[in-house]
Scaffold this motif. Structure first.
Motif, short mmCIF file in Angstrom:
data_model
loop_
_atom_site.label_atom_id
_atom_site.label_comp_id
_atom_site.label_asym_id
_atom_site.label_seq_id
_atom_site.Cartn_x
_atom_site.Cartn_y
_atom_site.Cartn_z
N GLY A 137 50.48 37.57 30.31
CA GLY A 137 49.44 38.38 29.68
C GLY A 137 48.05 37.78 29.83
O GLY A 137 47.08 38.48 30.14
N LEU A 138 47.96 36.47 29.63
CA LEU A 138 46.68 35.80 29.78
C LEU A 138 46.19 35.88 31.22
O LEU A 138 45.01 36.14 31.48
CB LEU A 138 46.78 34.33 29.33
CG LEU A 138 45.49 33.51 29.41
CD1 LEU A 138 44.38 34.15 28.59
CD2 LEU A 138 45.76 32.08 28.94
N SER A 139 47.09 35.71 32.16
CA SER A 139 46.74 35.81 33.57
C SER A 139 46.21 37.20 33.90
O SER A 139 45.23 37.35 34.62
CB SER A 139 47.97 35.48 34.43
OG SER A 139 47.65 35.53 35.78
N LYS A 140 46.85 38.22 33.36
CA LYS A 140 46.42 39.60 33.59
C LYS A 140 45.01 39.83 33.04
O LYS A 140 44.17 40.45 33.68
CB LYS A 140 47.42 40.55 32.94
CG LYS A 140 47.32 41.97 33.41
CD LYS A 140 48.43 42.83 32.81
CE LYS A 140 49.76 42.36 33.39
NZ LYS A 140 50.90 43.13 32.90
N VAL A 141 44.76 39.33 31.84
CA VAL A 141 43.44 39.49 31.22
C VAL A 141 42.36 38.79 32.06
O VAL A 141 41.30 39.37 32.33
CB VAL A 141 43.43 38.93 29.77
CG1 VAL A 141 42.02 38.83 29.22
CG2 VAL A 141 44.30 39.79 28.87
N ILE A 142 42.64 37.58 32.49
CA ILE A 142 41.67 36.83 33.30
C ILE A 142 41.40 37.54 34.62
O ILE A 142 40.25 37.73 35.02
CB ILE A 142 42.15 35.38 33.53
CG1 ILE A 142 42.08 34.59 32.23
CG2 ILE A 142 41.33 34.70 34.63
CD1 ILE A 142 42.75 33.23 32.28
N ASN A 143 42.47 37.96 35.30
CA ASN A 143 42.30 38.64 36.59
C ASN A 143 41.54 39.95 36.44
O ASN A 143 40.65 40.24 37.24
CB ASN A 143 43.66 38.86 37.26
CG ASN A 143 44.13 37.62 37.98
OD1 ASN A 143 43.68 37.33 39.08
ND2 ASN A 143 45.03 36.87 37.36
#
Length: 145
Positions: free
Chosen positions: A114-120
């Motif tokens: 989820g954090l990776s998705k938000v950052i990307n």
């Protein structure tokens, strides 16, 4: 995730070229002076940016570099993926498929995913032009007489 010097300086170099796009080809010496980055370091970054098609080069008298497309077509995500390899926060998210043997039972995987998705998504939404526009807006608001 920690962005390397190469990633930060590449972004600054491309922003400098975008901000001075009306001047034609820009020398590395000029970019280095304005950005306070070693010309030698910029010389190491240029081949990567050129090979990827982000820069156009012109040799000789009045040579230098310029963006190969408009500033609103460059995303920060694209630039950082080029310089950093990928934007994965944890090793198991580096590839297209998660090959971790614990993936199906990993209680923390949704957090990192989820954090990776938000950052990307965030970095995909920022272009060189939007950075320049935000800077110019803030500079105008901070003008005092």
């Amino acid at each position: 995730m920690k962005i390397s010097t190469k990633g930060r300086y590449s972004l600054r170099m491309l922003l400098d070229l975008a901000m001075h796009s009306d001047e034609g080809f820009i020398s590395l010496k000029d970019i280095a002076q304005r950005q306070q980055i070693s010309k030698k370091y910029l010389e190491q970054i240029v081949p990567l940016l050129s090979r990827s098609g982000l820069l156009r080069a012109n040799r000789g008298y009045q040579g230098g570099y310029m963006l190969s497309k408009p500033a609103d077509q460059y995303t920060v995500a694209e630039i950082l993926r080029l310089t950093e390899g990928n934007l994965a926060l944890v090793a198991c998210l580096e590839g297209e498929e998660n090959l971790c043997p614990r993936a199906s039972e990993c209680i923390t995987l949704p957090v990192w995913s989820g954090l990776s998705k938000v950052i990307n998504n965030y970095l995909e939404g920022i272009t060189l032009q939007s950075i320049i526009d935000d800077f110019n807006t803030n500079a105008a608001q901070n003008y005092y007489i």
